[in-house]
Design a protein around this motif. Structure first.
Motif, short mmCIF file in Angstrom:
data_model
loop_
_atom_site.label_atom_id
_atom_site.label_comp_id
_atom_site.label_asym_id
_atom_site.label_seq_id
_atom_site.Cartn_x
_atom_site.Cartn_y
_atom_site.Cartn_z
N ALA A 118 0.88 -1.18 0.00
CA ALA A 118 0.00 0.00 0.00
C ALA A 118 0.91 1.22 0.00
CB ALA A 118 -0.90 0.00 1.23
N PRO A 119 0.44 2.36 -0.55
CA PRO A 119 1.30 3.55 -0.57
C PRO A 119 1.80 3.92 0.83
CG PRO A 119 -0.65 3.89 -1.91
CD PRO A 119 -0.86 2.59 -1.16
N LEU A 120 3.05 4.36 0.90
CA LEU A 120 3.62 4.87 2.14
C LEU A 120 3.24 6.34 2.23
CD1 LEU A 120 7.17 3.24 1.98
CD2 LEU A 120 5.04 2.29 2.91
N THR A 121 2.61 6.74 3.33
CA THR A 121 2.06 8.08 3.47
C THR A 121 2.87 8.89 4.47
OG1 THR A 121 -0.12 7.19 2.98
CG2 THR A 121 -0.05 9.35 4.00
N ALA A 122 3.22 10.12 4.09
CA ALA A 122 3.98 11.02 4.97
C ALA A 122 3.27 11.15 6.31
CB ALA A 122 4.15 12.38 4.32
N GLY A 123 4.05 11.13 7.39
CA GLY A 123 3.51 11.26 8.74
C GLY A 123 3.31 9.92 9.43
N GLU A 124 3.31 8.84 8.67
CA GLU A 124 3.19 7.51 9.26
C GLU A 124 4.59 6.97 9.52
OE1 GLU A 124 0.94 5.36 6.34
OE2 GLU A 124 -0.95 6.30 6.95
N SER A 125 4.68 5.73 9.97
CA SER A 125 5.98 5.08 10.09
C SER A 125 5.85 3.63 9.68
CB SER A 125 6.55 5.21 11.51
OG SER A 125 5.79 4.48 12.43
N VAL A 126 6.98 3.06 9.32
CA VAL A 126 7.05 1.69 8.80
C VAL A 126 7.91 0.86 9.75
CG1 VAL A 126 7.92 0.31 6.88
CG2 VAL A 126 6.82 2.50 6.42
N PRO A 127 7.39 -0.26 10.27
CA PRO A 127 8.23 -1.12 11.10
C PRO A 127 9.17 -1.94 10.23
CG PRO A 127 6.04 -2.08 10.90
CD PRO A 127 6.01 -0.75 10.16
N VAL A 128 10.44 -1.95 10.60
CA VAL A 128 11.44 -2.70 9.84
C VAL A 128 12.28 -3.51 10.82
CG1 VAL A 128 13.40 -2.54 8.25
CG2 VAL A 128 11.53 -0.88 8.08
N LYS A 129 12.42 -4.79 10.53
CA LYS A 129 13.28 -5.65 11.36
C LYS A 129 14.63 -5.77 10.66
CE LYS A 129 11.54 -9.08 13.57
NZ LYS A 129 10.89 -10.36 13.88
N LEU A 130 15.68 -5.38 11.36
CA LEU A 130 17.04 -5.49 10.85
C LEU A 130 17.72 -6.66 11.53
CD1 LEU A 130 18.03 -1.71 11.08
CD2 LEU A 130 17.16 -2.94 9.07
N LYS A 131 18.48 -7.44 10.76
CA LYS A 131 19.18 -8.59 11.33
C LYS A 131 20.68 -8.44 11.08
CE LYS A 131 19.22 -13.63 11.41
NZ LYS A 131 18.61 -14.85 10.86
N PHE A 132 21.43 -8.50 12.19
CA PHE A 132 22.88 -8.40 12.13
C PHE A 132 23.49 -9.77 12.40
CE2 PHE A 132 21.34 -4.19 13.01
CZ PHE A 132 22.15 -3.39 12.22
N ALA A 133 24.63 -10.05 11.77
CA ALA A 133 25.28 -11.36 11.90
C ALA A 133 25.62 -11.67 13.36
CB ALA A 133 26.54 -11.42 11.04
N LYS A 134 26.14 -10.70 14.10
CA LYS A 134 26.56 -10.94 15.48
C LYS A 134 25.59 -10.36 16.50
CE LYS A 134 31.41 -11.08 14.18
NZ LYS A 134 32.64 -10.32 14.11
N ALA A 135 25.14 -9.15 16.30
CA ALA A 135 24.31 -8.46 17.31
C ALA A 135 22.90 -9.01 17.38
CB ALA A 135 24.28 -6.96 17.03
N GLY A 136 22.40 -9.62 16.30
CA GLY A 136 21.04 -10.16 16.30
C GLY A 136 20.04 -9.24 15.63
N GLU A 137 18.77 -9.34 16.05
CA GLU A 137 17.68 -8.60 15.40
C GLU A 137 17.20 -7.44 16.24
OE1 GLU A 137 14.51 -11.30 14.44
OE2 GLU A 137 15.68 -12.32 12.90
#
Length: 152
Positions: A118-137
């Motif tokens: 769905a379109p990303l709308t200014a003023g909202e936010s998007v949850p993003v999960k980042l995964k690192f090799a050593k530090a984790g998620e």
């Protein structure tokens, strides 16, 4: 089939709306995430970039993947000039140097949201999960900013 697509789109919109928030800094292990953001998209636009700064107060690490419920796929990308041509390509990981930092920004390394639901709308936010090799998620909220002005 149309009903299923509509339900999926409504669910994606609900996820985006329910996560509306101010930019957050996040940490996992020796990794600190700052200044994360993405930009608003036009209706029908299927891709968007994600940008952030990753600081590392420990041993060398790598960002190895990212995911978000707003996109069918999330890839790690780099943009670079090859001669007079700007090329974008997927990368396997993004190195985060020991006791250093890496910045994901327009025109360089970035996160690519693909098959946006769905379109990303200014003023909202998007949850993003980042995964690192050593530090984790770690989950980070990427505020959606207004699109950058077109350069003529």
């Amino acid at each position: 089939m149309k009903a299923k697509v509509l339900v999926t789109m409504c669910a994606a919109i609900g996820i985006v709306l329910s996560s509306a928030a101010i930019a957050q800094n996040a940490s996992v292990g020796s990794i600190k995430i700052e200044n994360a953001y993405t930009r608003a998209t036009a209706p029908g636009q299927q891709v968007a970039g994600g940008f952030l700064k990753i600081e590392n107060k420990g041993a060398a690490d790598q960002l190895i993947s990212a995911s978000s419920p707003v996109a069918g796929e999330v890839q790690l990308h780099e943009m670079a000039m090859e001669g007079n041509v700007m090329k974008m390509r997927q990368v396997k990981d993004i190195a985060v140097p020991a006791n250093g930092a890496v910045e994901l920004k327009p025109g360089g390394l970035h996160i690519m949201f693909m098959n946006i639901k769905a379109p990303l709308t200014a003023g909202e936010s998007v949850p993003v999960k980042l995964k690192f090799a050593k530090a984790g998620e770690v989950e980070v909220k990427f505020p959606v900013n207004t699109p950058a002005p077109m350069k003529h």
